[in-house]
Design an enzyme around this catalytic site. Structure first.
Site, mmCIF file in Angstrom:
data_model
loop_
_atom_site.group_PDB
_atom_site.id
_atom_site.type_symbol
_atom_site.label_atom_id
_atom_site.label_comp_id
_atom_site.label_asym_id
_atom_site.label_seq_id
_atom_site.Cartn_x
_atom_site.Cartn_y
_atom_site.Cartn_z
ATOM 1 N N ALA A 68 0.825 -1.203 0.000
ATOM 2 C CA ALA A 68 0.000 0.000 0.000
ATOM 3 C C ALA A 68 0.859 1.253 0.000
ATOM 4 C CB ALA A 68 -0.908 -0.004 1.229
ATOM 5 N N GLY A 107 -0.687 -5.761 -0.589
ATOM 6 C CA GLY A 107 -1.697 -5.609 -1.632
ATOM 7 C C GLY A 107 -1.213 -6.088 -2.982
ATOM 8 N N GLU A 110 -1.969 -9.668 -2.988
ATOM 9 C CA GLU A 110 -3.416 -9.865 -3.124
ATOM 10 C C GLU A 110 -3.843 -9.722 -4.580
ATOM 11 O OE1 GLU A 110 -5.535 -8.667 1.008
ATOM 12 O OE2 GLU A 110 -4.411 -7.039 0.076
ATOM 13 N N GLU A 130 1.960 -6.867 6.515
ATOM 14 C CA GLU A 130 1.084 -5.864 7.122
ATOM 15 C C GLU A 130 1.190 -5.782 8.633
ATOM 16 O OE1 GLU A 130 -1.021 -6.737 3.164
ATOM 17 O OE2 GLU A 130 0.243 -7.796 4.613
#
Length: 660
Positions: A68, A107, A110, A130
């Site tokens: 992120a 992310g 992901e 994270e």
């Protein structure tokens, strides 16, 4: 779809019947709002173009998407959010293939897991880090992982935050293939050949979501919970991740996604996450200063180190691992041989722990010269002095260095408490001199205080910062004062701790208050580990005073009673038969009580909360003084020093967090 599609930091180009969607948001292609918008637009454009068979998602530069945009985290979430990007990818009827290299994190992983197929270069790493900023994956990461591997492995990947290699990722099913050649071309060929559309080989995202999630094993769950709890050391996010994955393992995919997102948003707003994000950004900014804007550091290829003790050898080992050539010098043949033995031990430990191969260790050893001849420093670009903390000894060392080094060679001292400018006063050219205060063990500890002397030139200061970065350190610029930043705060902390012991708090109670707060060790256990005689020697130079001006004398009494700490089995605590964990000692209790009676010091009862707040207040007060005096430029830098050098729990943010 046009031959080239541009939107924000995302472009799409057409190669035959395949679109290549490229994210270009250097340095790590963070998933900022413009990137998320661009990805959705590009994927939808691919879906609408009948001439296209599918698309590759790739990135420019040295890495894939590494997570992120941390800078956006303290602002309201911008649209589209990452779950919407993932939804667009999974809804696309055409195969999307991720071409992976560098780091595929958070992310970015992901997004990759939402694609139909994932190809990776051999050196690629994968992970969900994270938890290191107080979060958990929040856009399907936990739910997809539970459908790709077993429960315990999925939990360890998320709660540990450590990346896995491409080989391990292939074994776990995170990727489909490791590609020896250009990964982008392999991904294009996979789509163009029609193989990516084969649902039996590359199941659709819908097929993955319809799999049952891995369930926790009742026989290993409690052991896993204990493992995660111990590693978390009071941090909330790892335990939240475990609880989420345990609760959603029995839920349908869509319900699991909703639970995951809710947990992510709750953690995102927490004080812990804000503290860890602040430290993350502070690490990025460490060593940056307006005075160094546009200043070019000197090139360092060969580093000299004077002193082959534990600190000098640690510095040398760190430099070798960073790719530098090293000259390590001692004052005598005997000391040189001891240093040679220490370096051999460091290499052997690295080989045993698999941080180095035997071949790589041999290469590094070939780049090391251990000598008693200072003439070898003629070829060095910088030399760091790491000898005994004595001003006269340091003056002698630098006089010998100035007689042999080049005029452009940077000179540095590793002193932890001597006056840097007093050392510089003996130099012919003090502008090339600065402090580089490493923390022991120097090849492990990440903190480096880069100390600016009164006459240190900007290029030399910039070189100190750049060298620290090259060695993998967090360089914090500090000015000259007693103890610089970290040891100055540590002294204030210890004075308050010792004051409370003189007034009735047992050492183990004080230590317990701080370990309960999150420190790995309390102040008295740390002093035993380092050696009480160090504090004793410092107080011979300048006595420690309590807030009321009373001279603190327990350190002196302990040393004069032969109690030096862990090294001789007795300090603030007793260490029977070489034990590493100290035990309360009735002899110390008697010594403390007798001293208080002799000096008529009133005795009190202290709660752990009172102890904790008094010690934290001492740190904050000294930190504010350091800022007011301009010794350190930013409160965040003080927190970096205390977290990475002194064990302040990172998830609590440091002593200055929340004081502005």
């Amino acid at each position: 779809m046009p031959a080239r599609f541009d939107m924000n930091a995302v472009t799409a180009t057409i190669t035959g019947s395949v679109a290549v969607i490229t994210v270009d948001n250097p340095p790590v292609h963070a998933l900022s709002t413009p990137v998320r918008s661009g990805l959705i637009a590009a994927v939808r454009a691919v879906e609408m173009d009948p001439a296209l068979q599918g698309s590759v998602i790739a990135t420019a530069g040295r890495t894939f998407i590494a997570g992120a945009d941390i800078g956006e985290m303290d602002r309201p979430l911008g649209e589209p959010q990452l779950p919407a990007v993932i939804a667009a990818i999974t809804a696309c009827s055409k195969p999307l293939v991720a071409a992976l290299h560098g780091s595929v994190l958070g992310g970015g992983l992901e997004i990759a897991l939402a694609c139909r197929a994932r190809l990776a270069e051999p050196g690629t790493s994968f992970g969900f880090p994270e938890v290191k900023i107080g979060l958990i994956p929040g856009a399907s990461g936990t739910q997809r992982l539970l459908r790709l591997t077993n429960f315990d492995t999925a939990v360890r990947i998320v709660t540990g935050g450590k990346p896995v290699t491409a080989i391990e990722a292939l074994r776990l099913g995170l990727i489909d293939q490791i590609v020896d050649g250009p990964v982008l071309q392999a991904a294009i060929d996979l789509i163009a050949s029609g193989r990516a559309a084969n649902a039996q080989v590359f199941p659709t995202s819908l097929a993955l979501s319809e799999r049952e999630a891995a369930r926790p094993n009742p026989e290993t769950l409690e052991a896993l919970r204990a493992e995660v709890t111990k590693a978390a050391r009071g941090q909330r996010a790892p335990l939240a991740a475990l609880a989420l994955m345990e609760a959603t393992a029995s839920l349908p995919f869509a319900e699991g996604l909703a639970e995951e997102r809710a947990a992510f948003l709750q953690l995102r707003a927490s004080r812990e996450a804000k503290a860890l994000r602040r430290l993350f950004l502070a690490e990025r900014n460490a060593g940056r200063s307006p005075e160094l804007q546009g200043v070019k550091p000197l090139a360092i290829g060969t580093l000299g180190v004077v002193g082959a003790g534990l600190m000098g050898c640690g510095i040398a080992f760190a430099a070798l691992n960073a790719g530098l050539r090293v000259v390590l010098a001692e004052s005598s043949s005997e000391a040189m041989e001891r240093g040679r033995g220490r370096m051999a031990e460091l290499f052997e430990a690295a080989i045993q722990s698999r941080r180095l191969t035997s071949a790589r260790a041999a290469e590094l050893e070939a780049a090391l010269a251990i000598t008693t001849d200072f003439a070898l420093f003629r070829g060095c670009d910088a030399v760091i002095e790491a000898v005994f903390e004595d001003l006269a000894v340091k003056h002698e060392v630098f006089a010998k260095l100035e007689a042999v080094v080049r005029p452009d060679c940077m000179l540095a001292t590793n002193t932890s408490y001597l006056d840097l400018d007093a050392i510089a006063a003996g130099l012919k050219e003090p502008s090339r001199f600065l402090g580089l205060h490493f923390f022991s063990p120097a090849h492990v500890m990440r903190l480096l205080e880069v100390v600016r002397g009164a006459k240190t030139s900007p290029p030399v200061l910039a070189t100190g910062v750049a060298l620290g970065r090259k060695l993998g350190k967090i360089p914090v610029i500090t000015g000259v004062c007693e103890g610089f930043c970290g040891n100055r705060i540590l002294k204030a902390y210890r004075i308050v701790a010792e004051t409370m012991v003189e007034e009735g708090a047992a050492p183990e109670v004080v230590d317990g208050a701080m370990t309960d707060f999150g420190f790995p060790m309390g102040p008295f256990a740390v002093q035993d580990m380092a050696g009480i005689e160090i504090a004793y020697a410092n107080r011979k130079l300048k006595p420690a005073l309590a807030a009321d001006g009373r001279r603190l004398g327990l350190v002196e009494l302990l040393v004069e009673a032969g109690r030096l700490g862990r090294k001789n089995g007795k300090g603030w605590y007793a260490y029977p038969e070489g034990a590493r964990q100290g035990q309360p000692d009735p002899d110390v209790t008697a010594l403390i009580h007798a001293d208080a009676a002799r000096r008529d010091i009133p005795q009190k009862t202290f709660s752990q909360a009172t102890i904790r707040e008094a010690l934290l207040a001492a740190m904050r007060a000294e930190g504010r003084a350091i800022l007011d005096e301009g010794i350190v430029a930013r409160a965040e830098d003080i927190d970096l020093v205390m977290v990475h050098g002194y064990g302040f729990p990172a998830h609590k943010g440091g002593p200055m967090f929340g004081t502005a």
